[in-house]
Design a protein around this motif. Structure first.
Motif, PDB file in Angstrom:
ATOM      1  N   PRO A 188      50.091  91.512   6.706  1.00  0.00           N
ATOM      2  CA  PRO A 188      50.761  91.464   5.395  1.00  0.00           C
ATOM      3  C   PRO A 188      52.285  91.564   5.463  1.00  0.00           C
ATOM      4  O   PRO A 188      52.951  91.419   4.445  1.00  0.00           O
ATOM      5  CB  PRO A 188      50.182  92.688   4.686  1.00  0.00           C
ATOM      6  N   ARG A 189      52.850  91.822   6.664  1.00  0.00           N
ATOM      7  CA  ARG A 189      54.310  91.954   6.736  1.00  0.00           C
ATOM      8  C   ARG A 189      54.999  90.653   6.345  1.00  0.00           C
ATOM      9  O   ARG A 189      56.032  90.671   5.654  1.00  0.00           O
ATOM     10  CB  ARG A 189      54.734  92.362   8.150  1.00  0.00           C
ATOM     11  N   ASN A 190      54.470  89.534   6.804  1.00  0.00           N
ATOM     12  CA  ASN A 190      55.037  88.227   6.487  1.00  0.00           C
ATOM     13  C   ASN A 190      53.987  87.369   5.793  1.00  0.00           C
ATOM     14  O   ASN A 190      52.783  87.586   5.953  1.00  0.00           O
ATOM     15  CB  ASN A 190      55.511  87.516   7.759  1.00  0.00           C
ATOM     16  N   LEU A 191      54.463  86.396   5.062  1.00  0.00           N
ATOM     17  CA  LEU A 191      53.566  85.474   4.387  1.00  0.00           C
ATOM     18  C   LEU A 191      53.318  84.248   5.251  1.00  0.00           C
ATOM     19  O   LEU A 191      54.183  83.813   6.004  1.00  0.00           O
ATOM     20  CB  LEU A 191      54.164  85.031   3.043  1.00  0.00           C
ATOM     21  N   VAL A 192      52.118  83.708   5.140  1.00  0.00           N
ATOM     22  CA  VAL A 192      51.783  82.438   5.796  1.00  0.00           C
ATOM     23  C   VAL A 192      52.096  81.320   4.819  1.00  0.00           C
ATOM     24  O   VAL A 192      51.913  81.461   3.612  1.00  0.00           O
ATOM     25  CB  VAL A 192      50.292  82.413   6.197  1.00  0.00           C
ATOM     26  N   GLU A 193      52.576  80.201   5.335  1.00  0.00           N
ATOM     27  CA  GLU A 193      52.958  79.085   4.479  1.00  0.00           C
ATOM     28  C   GLU A 193      52.213  77.817   4.884  1.00  0.00           C
ATOM     29  O   GLU A 193      51.841  77.642   6.038  1.00  0.00           O
ATOM     30  CB  GLU A 193      54.469  78.831   4.564  1.00  0.00           C
ATOM     31  N   TRP A 194      52.028  76.924   3.913  1.00  0.00           N
ATOM     32  CA  TRP A 194      51.497  75.595   4.203  1.00  0.00           C
ATOM     33  C   TRP A 194      52.599  74.749   4.828  1.00  0.00           C
ATOM     34  O   TRP A 194      53.701  74.688   4.303  1.00  0.00           O
ATOM     35  CB  TRP A 194      51.004  74.919   2.932  1.00  0.00           C
ATOM     36  N   ILE A 195      52.300  74.099   5.952  1.00  0.00           N
ATOM     37  CA  ILE A 195      53.307  73.254   6.610  1.00  0.00           C
ATOM     38  C   ILE A 195      52.798  71.825   6.802  1.00  0.00           C
ATOM     39  O   ILE A 195      53.394  71.034   7.547  1.00  0.00           O
ATOM     40  CB  ILE A 195      53.725  73.835   7.970  1.00  0.00           C
ATOM     41  N   GLY A 196      51.703  71.479   6.157  1.00  0.00           N
ATOM     42  CA  GLY A 196      51.185  70.121   6.258  1.00  0.00           C
ATOM     43  C   GLY A 196      50.750  69.777   7.673  1.00  0.00           C
ATOM     44  O   GLY A 196      50.048  70.549   8.329  1.00  0.00           O
ATOM     45  N   PHE A 197      51.208  68.631   8.159  1.00  0.00           N
ATOM     46  CA  PHE A 197      50.821  68.167   9.488  1.00  0.00           C
ATOM     47  C   PHE A 197      51.799  68.633  10.565  1.00  0.00           C
ATOM     48  O   PHE A 197      51.901  68.015  11.632  1.00  0.00           O
ATOM     49  CB  PHE A 197      50.720  66.637   9.500  1.00  0.00           C
ATOM     50  N   GLY A 198      52.515  69.712  10.302  1.00  0.00           N
ATOM     51  CA  GLY A 198      53.522  70.193  11.247  1.00  0.00           C
ATOM     52  C   GLY A 198      52.973  70.516  12.623  1.00  0.00           C
ATOM     53  O   GLY A 198      53.583  70.187  13.651  1.00  0.00           O
ATOM     54  N   ASN A 199      51.798  71.176  12.666  1.00  0.00           N
ATOM     55  CA  ASN A 199      51.211  71.523  13.963  1.00  0.00           C
ATOM     56  C   ASN A 199      50.818  70.283  14.750  1.00  0.00           C
ATOM     57  O   ASN A 199      51.020  70.214  15.969  1.00  0.00           O
ATOM     58  CB  ASN A 199      49.980  72.420  13.755  1.00  0.00           C
ATOM     59  N   PHE A 200      50.258  69.304  14.065  1.00  0.00           N
ATOM     60  CA  PHE A 200      49.858  68.069  14.742  1.00  0.00           C
ATOM     61  C   PHE A 200      51.087  67.284  15.211  1.00  0.00           C
ATOM     62  O   PHE A 200      51.069  66.666  16.274  1.00  0.00           O
ATOM     63  CB  PHE A 200      49.009  67.212  13.805  1.00  0.00           C
ATOM     64  N   THR A 201      52.157  67.336  14.420  1.00  0.00           N
ATOM     65  CA  THR A 201      53.396  66.665  14.821  1.00  0.00           C
ATOM     66  C   THR A 201      53.995  67.315  16.057  1.00  0.00           C
ATOM     67  O   THR A 201      54.475  66.622  16.965  1.00  0.00           O
ATOM     68  CB  THR A 201      54.408  66.693  13.664  1.00  0.00           C
ATOM     69  N   ASP A 202      53.956  68.659  16.112  1.00  0.00           N
ATOM     70  CA  ASP A 202      54.506  69.374  17.274  1.00  0.00           C
ATOM     71  C   ASP A 202      53.769  69.006  18.554  1.00  0.00           C
ATOM     72  O   ASP A 202      54.372  68.986  19.639  1.00  0.00           O
ATOM     73  CB  ASP A 202      54.426  70.883  17.055  1.00  0.00           C
TER      74      ASP A 202
END
Length: 438
Positions: A175-189
């Motif tokens: 809970p310290r930080n929030l998770v965010e939607w990043i779309g296809f960012g992981n696949f692009t990386d």
């Protein structure tokens, strides 16, 4: 009530009163209204009660879940993004289930309006309940299994797919930080960032090589041994079969750990008692050089996998009629021609689905990769070991580096690859088609 309907009433009496489109629209506005319009009062009231009860019981949860899956939280330290994602997926599943029943309610209202216009008369309550029981019994019996399937298979799958489109890792951990939607960012990386690109390419290529070579070797060895033992000139067939199947009787993890000790660079029996006395030096770097480690892994998988294939082929070979071989001998066929035209086609026809499963299983064969050398040795410029396959790399990303989102992205790629390969091969396999020529 249904008991008050005049059975002798003509269809034309209802045609002037019931409009299927009106029944459908009413059911869309509120489940059960269409049934009330059709004078199916018990069913209509039951549907209305069920819809109102569902709304009252789940409204707050559905609202929280939908808000959570869209935003994943807005206040760090207060909102837990992963909990909100779970609530959101559960909310979507509940809405999907409710939506399915809602659609069925609309279809039922329109269909019954048409039936009534055609002269159908609703039975009494007792008969209605009996008809409901007869039709719904199979669904009632399978309902617990379907619910279990949804929340033990579909839910985890949807959760993993959702994680693949977030930045959930060690540095973005609630809970310290929030998770965010990043779309296809992981696949692009995976195809643009050098570290990820180099690692993914290396691991992916080795996974394909490992799957094809290791599985093909165990199939070829199993086939050769089965053909040899099945030869009518061989004596003591039962004893030989028992000996050849023994590696299958030993638990796989025990065999893998024993092989890991035998191939140890410093004190292993392979180097100490065989390699060093023959060629001298310090022996071969079985566990420290990726090339030698890969060779050993393929050899071990062949050892572990051939007994099953051997037993499978042995059973099929015994079912082939000896008259076919005798006819081939009369025609002057050689041993190779009999094997190629009789033995091999029948064996592959009967076992192709199981052989395909062998390939898909080895594609995700985590045990041997991790237990033998934990996917090692380390490789410079990569965050995976020299013998890591995709599934063992996912394990390391999840439990060692806590990069959950990238692990989910790679898992999604694995699932798609295995599914496409399996579906394509099954559709091309003769065993899944109607009878035809072999």
């Amino acid at each position: 009530m249904a008991s008050g309907i005049n059975i002798n009433r003509q269809p034309s009496d209802f045609q002037r009163k019931l409009n299927p489109n009106v029944a459908m629209v009413l059911s869309i506005l509120l489940a059960g209204l269409g049934q009330l319009y059709n004078r199916r009062y018990v069913k209509g009231i039951s549907f209305i009660i069920l819809e109102i009860a569902f709304i009252l019981a789940t409204f707050d949860f559905l609202w929280l879940g939908l808000w959570g899956i869209i935003t994943l939280g807005t206040i760090p330290g207060v909102d837990h993004s992963i909990y909100l994602l779970v609530y959101g997926i559960v909310a979507l599943l509940l809405l999907a289930i409710a939506g399915t029943f809602y659609v069925l309610n609309v279809i039922d209202a329109r269909k019954q309006a048409i039936q009534i216009n055609n002269g159908w008369v609703s039975p009494g309550i007792k008969q209605s309940l009996k008809n409901l029981y007869d039709k719904a019994f199979p669904y009632i019996m399978t309902l617990p299994g379907v619910i279990l399937l949804i929340f033990t298979v579909v839910f985890p799958l949807l959760f993993a797919i959702a994680l693949a489109f977030t930045n959930y890792d060690l540095y973005n951990s609630p809970p310290r930080n929030l998770v965010e939607w990043i779309g296809f960012g992981n696949f692009t990386d995976l195809v643009t960032v050098d570290l990820w690109k180099n690692t993914f390419t290396s691991v992916f290529v080795w996974t394909i090589i490992w799957t094809l070579v290791a599985t093909s070797f165990q199939i070829v060895v199993g086939l050769i041994l089965a053909v040899l033992v099945n030869d009518k000139r061989v004596q003591f067939k039962k004893t030989i079969r028992t000996i050849l199947i023994l590696p299958w009787a030993v638990p796989g993890f025990v065999s893998i750990l024993i092989f890991a000790a035998m191939f140890n660079d410093e004190f292993g029996a392979i180097n100490k008692d065989i390699i060093i006395p023959l060629i001298g030096g310090d022996g071969l770097p079985w566990l420290t050089d990726p090339f030698y480690t890969k060779i050993v892994l393929i050899m071990i998988q062949t050892w572990l996998g051939y007994p099953f294939v051997f037993a499978l082929f042995s059973g099929v070979l015994q079912s082939i009629s000896s008259e076919w071989y005798e006819a081939a001998e009369v025609d002057g066929a050689t041993r190779w021609q009999k094997f190629r035209n009789i033995t091999l086609p029948h064996v592959l026809f009967a076992t192709a689905p199981l052989l395909i499963i062998q390939y898909t299983t080895n594609f995700n064969n985590f045990n041997i990769i991790y237990l033998f050398n934990e996917g090692g040795p380390a490789v410079q410029g990569q965050n995976a070991g020299g013998t890591d396959i995709l599934i063992s790399w996912v394990y390391k990303l999840t439990f060692e580096t806590n990069n959950y989102s990238m692990a989910a992205a790679i898992s999604l790629i694995i699932g798609l690859m295995v599914s496409i390969f399996a579906i394509f091969q099954f559709r091309r396999t003769s065993s899944f088609k109607e009878e035809g020529n072999i």
